[in-house]
Design a protein around this motif. Structure first.
Motif, PDB file in Angstrom:
ATOM      1  N   ASN A 118       0.818  -1.209   0.000  1.00  0.00           N
ATOM      2  CA  ASN A 118       0.000   0.000   0.000  1.00  0.00           C
ATOM      3  C   ASN A 118       0.851   1.257   0.000  1.00  0.00           C
ATOM      4  N   SER A 119       1.905   1.255  -0.797  1.00  0.00           N
ATOM      5  CA  SER A 119       2.799   2.403  -0.805  1.00  0.00           C
ATOM      6  C   SER A 119       2.247   3.571  -1.616  1.00  0.00           C
ATOM      7  N   GLY A 120       1.119   3.369  -2.320  1.00  0.00           N
ATOM      8  CA  GLY A 120       0.496   4.450  -3.052  1.00  0.00           C
ATOM      9  C   GLY A 120       1.002   4.613  -4.476  1.00  0.00           C
ATOM     10  N   LEU A 124       5.625  -2.725  -4.850  1.00  0.00           N
ATOM     11  CA  LEU A 124       5.856  -3.445  -3.602  1.00  0.00           C
ATOM     12  C   LEU A 124       7.124  -2.906  -2.978  1.00  0.00           C
ATOM     13  N   LYS A 125       7.037  -2.496  -1.741  1.00  0.00           N
ATOM     14  CA  LYS A 125       8.224  -2.053  -1.012  1.00  0.00           C
ATOM     15  C   LYS A 125       8.559  -3.135   0.003  1.00  0.00           C
ATOM     16  N   SER A 142      12.286  -1.609  -3.664  1.00  0.00           N
ATOM     17  CA  SER A 142      10.983  -1.371  -4.248  1.00  0.00           C
ATOM     18  C   SER A 142      10.894  -2.078  -5.587  1.00  0.00           C
ATOM     19  N   GLU A 143       9.812  -2.791  -5.819  1.00  0.00           N
ATOM     20  CA  GLU A 143       9.562  -3.484  -7.095  1.00  0.00           C
ATOM     21  C   GLU A 143       8.355  -2.898  -7.763  1.00  0.00           C
TER      22      GLU A 143
END
Length: 143
Positions: A118-120, A124-125, A142-143
């Protein structure tokens, strides 16, 4: 100091003596360009160099580029768009990251994974700790 700590310290010392100092050229993690000091590339050693290696390994698809060995890179892309329970998806991603990184003899363990979907920014972090022959370090990816 208990037996486990003593064994780990002896194993780490042994690894340090057998492996040459790990070196890697510094990169800008946003642009992927090598960092320079004047006209010379900046060289990193130890855990800082391993962070660059980790970044590159996690960004490289396994068995895609002929220049890399079969053990370099990852297969994280097979999980894109899959519909798994979150716990299963997390376990598969963590397992894939470990498989990717533990081929490096300087990396002894990866643990304490935190995955943030949910990093916005639809990426994916991942953060986790690594234990290397040089000690412990935290990795953010981060991907």
């Amino acid at each position: 100091m208990d037996f486990e700590e003593l064994f780990l310290n002896q194993s780490t010392e042994k690894e340090k003596k057998e492996l040459p100092l790990f070196k890697e050229y510094a990169i800008d993690f946003n642009t992927l360009e090598p960092l320079k000091n004047g006209d010379r590339l900046v060289e990193l050693t130890g855990n800082e160099a391993l962070k660059v290696w980790i970044f590159k390994a996690l960004k490289t698809k396994r068995n895609f580029y002929e220049i890399h060995s079969d053990s370099y890179g990852n297969d994280l892309d097979v999980h894109i768009g899959t519909v798994y329970q979150e716990s299963i998806k997390n376990a598969l991603i963590i397992s894939e990251i470990k498989d990717c990184l533990l081929v490096n003899p300087y990396i002894l363990d990866c643990y304490n994974f935190k995955l943030d979907y949910n990093s916005g920014d639809n990426h994916l972090k991942v953060s986790f700790n690594i234990l290397t022959v040089y000690g412990e370090s935290e990795v953010l990816h981060s991907e």
